[in-house]
Design a protein around this motif. Structure first.
Motif, mmCIF file in Angstrom:
data_model
loop_
_atom_site.group_PDB
_atom_site.id
_atom_site.type_symbol
_atom_site.label_atom_id
_atom_site.label_comp_id
_atom_site.label_asym_id
_atom_site.label_seq_id
_atom_site.Cartn_x
_atom_site.Cartn_y
_atom_site.Cartn_z
ATOM 1 N N PRO A 170 70.227 38.015 34.919
ATOM 2 C CA PRO A 170 69.284 38.393 35.979
ATOM 3 C C PRO A 170 69.096 39.900 36.117
ATOM 4 C CG PRO A 170 70.701 36.615 36.729
ATOM 5 C CD PRO A 170 71.232 37.049 35.393
ATOM 6 N N ARG A 171 70.175 40.677 35.978
ATOM 7 C CA ARG A 171 70.041 42.127 36.158
ATOM 8 C C ARG A 171 69.387 42.777 34.932
ATOM 9 N NH1 ARG A 171 74.220 45.500 37.079
ATOM 10 N NH2 ARG A 171 72.954 46.782 38.482
ATOM 11 N N TYR A 172 69.504 42.167 33.758
ATOM 12 C CA TYR A 172 68.727 42.639 32.612
ATOM 13 C C TYR A 172 67.245 42.459 32.907
ATOM 14 C CZ TYR A 172 66.143 42.403 28.257
ATOM 15 O OH TYR A 172 65.184 42.583 27.294
ATOM 16 N N LEU A 173 66.882 41.293 33.407
ATOM 17 C CA LEU A 173 65.485 41.006 33.713
ATOM 18 C C LEU A 173 64.972 41.873 34.860
ATOM 19 C CD1 LEU A 173 65.660 37.118 33.424
ATOM 20 C CD2 LEU A 173 64.739 38.715 31.743
ATOM 21 N N GLU A 174 65.873 42.291 35.738
ATOM 22 C CA GLU A 174 65.493 43.099 36.893
ATOM 23 C C GLU A 174 65.375 44.581 36.551
ATOM 24 O OE1 GLU A 174 67.494 44.555 41.147
ATOM 25 O OE2 GLU A 174 68.394 42.906 40.009
ATOM 26 N N ILE A 175 66.242 45.085 35.658
ATOM 27 C CA ILE A 175 66.331 46.529 35.417
ATOM 28 C C ILE A 175 65.879 46.918 34.015
ATOM 29 C CG2 ILE A 175 67.927 48.490 35.275
ATOM 30 C CD1 ILE A 175 69.615 47.083 37.435
ATOM 31 N N VAL A 176 66.444 46.304 33.002
ATOM 32 C CA VAL A 176 66.206 46.745 31.622
ATOM 33 C C VAL A 176 64.838 46.313 31.126
ATOM 34 C CG1 VAL A 176 67.114 46.755 29.273
ATOM 35 C CG2 VAL A 176 68.696 46.614 31.203
ATOM 36 N N ARG A 177 64.484 45.069 31.355
ATOM 37 C CA ARG A 177 63.204 44.575 30.854
ATOM 38 C C ARG A 177 62.020 45.346 31.427
ATOM 39 N NH1 ARG A 177 61.054 42.672 26.369
ATOM 40 N NH2 ARG A 177 59.192 41.404 26.750
ATOM 41 N N PRO A 178 61.955 45.599 32.725
ATOM 42 C CA PRO A 178 60.843 46.407 33.234
ATOM 43 C C PRO A 178 60.794 47.811 32.624
ATOM 44 C CG PRO A 178 61.903 45.244 35.029
ATOM 45 C CD PRO A 178 62.775 45.061 33.828
ATOM 46 N N ASP A 179 61.970 48.366 32.314
ATOM 47 C CA ASP A 179 61.977 49.690 31.698
ATOM 48 C C ASP A 179 61.409 49.619 30.285
ATOM 49 O OD1 ASP A 179 62.908 52.526 32.071
ATOM 50 O OD2 ASP A 179 64.003 52.045 30.236
ATOM 51 N N GLU A 180 61.697 48.551 29.556
ATOM 52 C CA GLU A 180 61.095 48.365 28.230
ATOM 53 C C GLU A 180 59.574 48.311 28.336
ATOM 54 O OE1 GLU A 180 62.823 44.777 26.844
ATOM 55 O OE2 GLU A 180 64.758 45.669 26.320
#
Length: 254
Positions: free
Chosen positions: A111-121
């Motif tokens: 969930p935190r990958y989808l919340e933080i890292v993915r939007p940054d990508e």
């Protein structure tokens, strides 16, 4: 916790080295509004900081590389062999290593990958036109020299081709060695672990060379072109070739 391919001059099946890894390969380019230089700087800087803020994601990573694709306009040799579609404007091949397919799948669904890292990508890269694939990497050969100049070959095949490839594999290793490749690996798609923007390339071959000269000579090699053209199980229309310069890049933790 990085790993090192520690044994030199080894071929597939030799003992003394780990020959298999689970890896996610991502290929994408810059988002509109970013220059190539800005994209590459953001990718290895702020984006790695964002990833480092999510231990649930980066803690699963064993190693990672961000390789800069050499564009056709930067090299006449590459322009002569690249059969990329005109719309293919990619800048980077990313390789992320994991201990297992389950670990890799879980990392990209945290969930935190989808919340933080993915939007940054999505902020700096054209994720809509990029793609990814989870593969089982097998190291076929490692030499003695450090190698940073990469040749990736992406191809598709039908279900019967895998056995034919197994018979052809030794010829590819021999060809790679004659072209001075210092690392040769095969990367086979794991079909039941598809990721977002997943592609259907069945096999990705990776050859690493110690110098740009060796890389350029390999893409000009008639032996390589003959090898590919003589394999009727390779879908030549879908074959994609990328040349790149490798750079190790891991999430930055504070």
């Amino acid at each position: 916790m990085p790993f090192v391919f520690c044994m030199t001059g080894k071929e597939f099946g030799d003992t003394g080295m780990r020959t298999n890894w689970i890896k996610v390969i991502e290929v994408y380019g810059r988002k509109e509004g970013f220059t190539r230089e800005e994209f590459l700087a953001y990718q290895c800087g702020p984006h790695m900081l964002a990833a480092g803020k999510v231990p649930e994601f980066c803690g699963r990573i064993r190693n990672s590389y961000q390789s800069t694709i050499i564009l056709p306009e930067e090299s006449a040799e590459i322009a002569s062999v690249n059969n990329l579609p005109d719309t293919d404007c990619k800048d980077s091949v990313v390789e992320i290593y994991f201990d297992s397919a389950d670990e890799a799948y879980a990392a990209f669904h945290e969930p935190r990958y989808l919340e933080i890292v993915r939007p940054d990508e999505e902020y700096f890269s054209d994720t809509k036109n990029g793609w990814s694939v989870m593969v089982n990497e097998t190291i076929l050969y490692t030499g003695e020299e450090e190698s940073r100049y990469l040749l990736f070959l992406f191809w598709k095949w039908d279900n019967s081709a895998a056995k034919t490839w197994e018979a052809d594999r030794p010829d590819l290793v021999l060809l790679g060695k004659t072209m001075h490749a210092e690392l040769i690996s095969e990367n086979t798609r794991i079909p039941d672990k598809a990721l977002e923007n997943g592609c259907e390339y069945d096999l990705i071959l990776k050859l690493a060379f110690p110098s740009e000269t060796d890389l350029m000579e390999s893409v000009r090699s008639r032996k390589l072109h003959s090898y590919l053209s003589e394999r009727d199980y390779i879908d030549s229309k879908s074959l994609i070739t990328y040349c790149a310069v490798e750079k190790r890049s891991v999430p930055i933790t504070e």
